[in-house]
Design a protein around this motif. Structure first.
Motif, PDB file in Angstrom:
ATOM      1  N   ASP A  59       0.813  -1.223   0.000  1.00  0.00           N
ATOM      2  CA  ASP A  59       0.000   0.000   0.000  1.00  0.00           C
ATOM      3  C   ASP A  59       0.845   1.272   0.000  1.00  0.00           C
ATOM      4  OD1 ASP A  59      -2.392  -1.473   0.090  1.00  0.00           O
ATOM      5  OD2 ASP A  59      -2.267  -1.638   2.277  1.00  0.00           O
ATOM      6  N   ALA A  60       2.154   1.144  -0.134  1.00  0.00           N
ATOM      7  CA  ALA A  60       3.037   2.305  -0.010  1.00  0.00           C
ATOM      8  C   ALA A  60       3.608   2.726  -1.356  1.00  0.00           C
ATOM      9  CB  ALA A  60       4.181   1.983   0.948  1.00  0.00           C
ATOM     10  N   ASP A  61       3.765   4.027  -1.538  1.00  0.00           N
ATOM     11  CA  ASP A  61       4.517   4.559  -2.666  1.00  0.00           C
ATOM     12  C   ASP A  61       6.001   4.622  -2.333  1.00  0.00           C
ATOM     13  OD1 ASP A  61       2.231   5.047  -4.285  1.00  0.00           O
ATOM     14  OD2 ASP A  61       1.826   6.844  -3.115  1.00  0.00           O
ATOM     15  N   ALA A  62       6.293   4.802  -1.043  1.00  0.00           N
ATOM     16  CA  ALA A  62       7.682   4.857  -0.578  1.00  0.00           C
ATOM     17  C   ALA A  62       7.762   4.244   0.805  1.00  0.00           C
ATOM     18  CB  ALA A  62       8.180   6.296  -0.541  1.00  0.00           C
ATOM     19  N   LEU A  63       8.830   3.498   1.044  1.00  0.00           N
ATOM     20  CA  LEU A  63       9.137   2.994   2.374  1.00  0.00           C
ATOM     21  C   LEU A  63      10.310   3.800   2.912  1.00  0.00           C
ATOM     22  CD1 LEU A  63       9.031  -0.917   2.219  1.00  0.00           C
ATOM     23  CD2 LEU A  63       7.409   0.613   3.327  1.00  0.00           C
ATOM     24  N   VAL A  64      10.066   4.552   3.965  1.00  0.00           N
ATOM     25  CA  VAL A  64      11.128   5.330   4.593  1.00  0.00           C
ATOM     26  C   VAL A  64      11.674   4.531   5.767  1.00  0.00           C
ATOM     27  CG1 VAL A  64      11.727   7.485   5.750  1.00  0.00           C
ATOM     28  CG2 VAL A  64      10.047   7.486   3.888  1.00  0.00           C
ATOM     29  N   VAL A  65      12.997   4.454   5.856  1.00  0.00           N
ATOM     30  CA  VAL A  65      13.664   3.733   6.931  1.00  0.00           C
ATOM     31  C   VAL A  65      14.493   4.748   7.719  1.00  0.00           C
ATOM     32  CG1 VAL A  65      15.209   1.834   7.522  1.00  0.00           C
ATOM     33  CG2 VAL A  65      13.807   1.705   5.445  1.00  0.00           C
ATOM     34  N   ALA A  66      14.110   4.979   8.966  1.00  0.00           N
ATOM     35  CA  ALA A  66      14.842   5.926   9.824  1.00  0.00           C
ATOM     36  C   ALA A  66      15.003   5.313  11.200  1.00  0.00           C
ATOM     37  CB  ALA A  66      14.110   7.260   9.898  1.00  0.00           C
ATOM     38  N   ILE A  67      15.540   4.104  11.219  1.00  0.00           N
ATOM     39  CA  ILE A  67      15.631   3.340  12.469  1.00  0.00           C
ATOM     40  C   ILE A  67      16.919   3.659  13.207  1.00  0.00           C
ATOM     41  CG2 ILE A  67      14.161   1.476  11.645  1.00  0.00           C
ATOM     42  CD1 ILE A  67      16.654  -0.100  10.934  1.00  0.00           C
ATOM     43  N   GLY A  68      16.926   3.375  14.498  1.00  0.00           N
ATOM     44  CA  GLY A  68      18.108   3.611  15.312  1.00  0.00           C
ATOM     45  C   GLY A  68      18.159   2.633  16.462  1.00  0.00           C
ATOM     46  N   GLY A  69      19.255   2.664  17.190  1.00  0.00           N
ATOM     47  CA  GLY A  69      19.422   1.774  18.320  1.00  0.00           C
ATOM     48  C   GLY A  69      19.814   0.376  17.877  1.00  0.00           C
ATOM     49  N   GLY A  70      19.874  -0.528  18.825  1.00  0.00           N
ATOM     50  CA  GLY A  70      20.222  -1.888  18.482  1.00  0.00           C
ATOM     51  C   GLY A  70      21.719  -2.057  18.253  1.00  0.00           C
ATOM     52  N   ASP A  71      22.090  -3.209  17.698  1.00  0.00           N
ATOM     53  CA  ASP A  71      23.498  -3.486  17.492  1.00  0.00           C
ATOM     54  C   ASP A  71      23.922  -3.114  16.076  1.00  0.00           C
ATOM     55  OD1 ASP A  71      22.603  -5.516  15.802  1.00  0.00           O
ATOM     56  OD2 ASP A  71      22.807  -7.062  17.338  1.00  0.00           O
ATOM     57  N   ARG A  72      25.176  -3.381  15.764  1.00  0.00           N
ATOM     58  CA  ARG A  72      25.752  -2.978  14.490  1.00  0.00           C
ATOM     59  C   ARG A  72      25.011  -3.578  13.298  1.00  0.00           C
ATOM     60  NH1 ARG A  72      32.012  -4.355  13.263  1.00  0.00           N
ATOM     61  NH2 ARG A  72      32.220  -3.170  15.204  1.00  0.00           N
ATOM     62  N   GLU A  73      24.442  -4.765  13.469  1.00  0.00           N
ATOM     63  CA  GLU A  73      23.831  -5.478  12.348  1.00  0.00           C
ATOM     64  C   GLU A  73      22.448  -4.940  11.985  1.00  0.00           C
ATOM     65  OE1 GLU A  73      25.750  -7.569  10.779  1.00  0.00           O
ATOM     66  OE2 GLU A  73      27.255  -7.186  12.327  1.00  0.00           O
ATOM     67  N   LEU A  74      21.870  -4.104  12.832  1.00  0.00           N
ATOM     68  CA  LEU A  74      20.482  -3.678  12.635  1.00  0.00           C
ATOM     69  C   LEU A  74      20.246  -3.071  11.263  1.00  0.00           C
ATOM     70  CD1 LEU A  74      17.608  -3.024  13.705  1.00  0.00           C
ATOM     71  CD2 LEU A  74      18.555  -0.871  14.565  1.00  0.00           C
ATOM     72  N   TRP A  75      21.088  -2.117  10.874  1.00  0.00           N
ATOM     73  CA  TRP A  75      20.828  -1.360   9.651  1.00  0.00           C
ATOM     74  C   TRP A  75      21.015  -2.217   8.405  1.00  0.00           C
ATOM     75  CZ3 TRP A  75      23.314   0.539  13.943  1.00  0.00           C
ATOM     76  CH2 TRP A  75      22.635   1.573  14.626  1.00  0.00           C
ATOM     77  N   ARG A  76      22.069  -3.043   8.403  1.00  0.00           N
ATOM     78  CA  ARG A  76      22.255  -3.930   7.260  1.00  0.00           C
ATOM     79  C   ARG A  76      21.136  -4.966   7.182  1.00  0.00           C
ATOM     80  NH1 ARG A  76      23.526  -8.602   5.338  1.00  0.00           N
ATOM     81  NH2 ARG A  76      24.783  -8.797   3.440  1.00  0.00           N
ATOM     82  N   ASP A  77      20.734  -5.507   8.331  1.00  0.00           N
ATOM     83  CA  ASP A  77      19.649  -6.491   8.343  1.00  0.00           C
ATOM     84  C   ASP A  77      18.360  -5.886   7.815  1.00  0.00           C
ATOM     85  OD1 ASP A  77      21.376  -8.353   9.389  1.00  0.00           O
ATOM     86  OD2 ASP A  77      20.585  -8.264  11.440  1.00  0.00           O
ATOM     87  N   ALA A  78      18.086  -4.650   8.196  1.00  0.00           N
ATOM     88  CA  ALA A  78      16.886  -3.980   7.687  1.00  0.00           C
ATOM     89  C   ALA A  78      16.962  -3.800   6.181  1.00  0.00           C
ATOM     90  CB  ALA A  78      16.711  -2.632   8.375  1.00  0.00           C
ATOM     91  N   ALA A  79      18.104  -3.325   5.692  1.00  0.00           N
ATOM     92  CA  ALA A  79      18.263  -3.136   4.251  1.00  0.00           C
ATOM     93  C   ALA A  79      18.119  -4.456   3.511  1.00  0.00           C
ATOM     94  CB  ALA A  79      19.616  -2.498   3.955  1.00  0.00           C
ATOM     95  N   ALA A  80      18.733  -5.505   4.039  1.00  0.00           N
ATOM     96  CA  ALA A  80      18.659  -6.811   3.387  1.00  0.00           C
ATOM     97  C   ALA A  80      17.226  -7.340   3.366  1.00  0.00           C
ATOM     98  CB  ALA A  80      19.584  -7.800   4.092  1.00  0.00           C
TER      99      ALA A  80
END
Length: 208
Positions: A59-80
């Motif tokens: 249902d989205a035209d765009a998915l915005v990702v502005a996450i923070g916290g967690g360990d080093r792997e969080l951002w790569r895991d989200a992108a993957a």
């Protein structure tokens, strides 16, 4: 939008909503998020969860990702996770990932995160955001993405001016050599990019 309850995310939600966009705010604990506009839909969501992405993406035209916290792997895991889900969708939304300023290129020619005086307490987050950027650049075939890096140092809550300048891999600096941006104007830059895309499958940065 993933990370909608955070410092950057909440401002992006407000900016998008006030411009008339329909916004779904995905957060881990919806009951704790009581400060977003009443017209914003708040749901439970996790950018590292395939199920969450599968539920929100259609249902989205765009998915915005502005996450923070967690360990080093969080951002790569989200992108993957996001790339893996969207790659198989016939009409996938684009991704706008709010990343790290430490991945920008310093005057020495290397990344800010690789400078000898880079603060140790921010290194894990910087490496995590760098891994996410690398993943988008190397593994996002079939997915339209944009990665936005704020200034590497002077990035704080402040005023919404509606004005900023953009660059790509080097910080945008003013006449005094400073790279500065408020969270409020970062939100403006995110929504501007959604409305009028200029940096498809690329990283950009913004500053005054």
């Amino acid at each position: 939008m993933f990370g909608a309850g955070g410092t950057a995310g909440s401002r992006i939600v407000v900016e998008a909503y006030q411009r008339g966009h329909r916004v779904t705010a995905a957060v881990r604990r919806p009951e704790a998020v009581t400060y977003l506009p009443a017209g914003v839909r708040v749901v439970t969501g996790d950018a590292t969860s395939e199920r969450s992405v599968q539920e929100l993406a259609p249902d989205a035209d765009a998915l915005v990702v502005a996450i923070g916290g967690g360990d080093r792997e969080l951002w790569r895991d989200a992108a993957a996770t996001i790339v893996g889900v969207l790659r198989d969708m016939p009409a996938a939304p684009r991704v706008v990932h709010v990343g790290g300023g430490a991945t920008l290129i310093a005057p020495s020619g290397g990344r800010f995160l690789d400078e000898p005086d880079f603060p140790a307490e921010y290194r894990d987050a910087a490496l995590g955001q760098a891994a996410a950027l690398d993943l988008y650049r190397s593994s996002a075939d079939g997915v339209t993405w944009t990665y936005l890096s704020p200034p590497p140092l002077e990035f704080h809550p402040g005023q919404r001016t509606g004005h900023y300048r953009t660059g790509t891999d080097h910080p945008v600096v003013d006449g005094q050599g400073r790279s500065v941006l408020s969270y409020e104007d970062l939100a403006v830059a995110v929504v501007d990019e959604i409305e009028n895309p200029r940096f498809g499958n690329a990283r950009f940065t913004a500053g005054y």
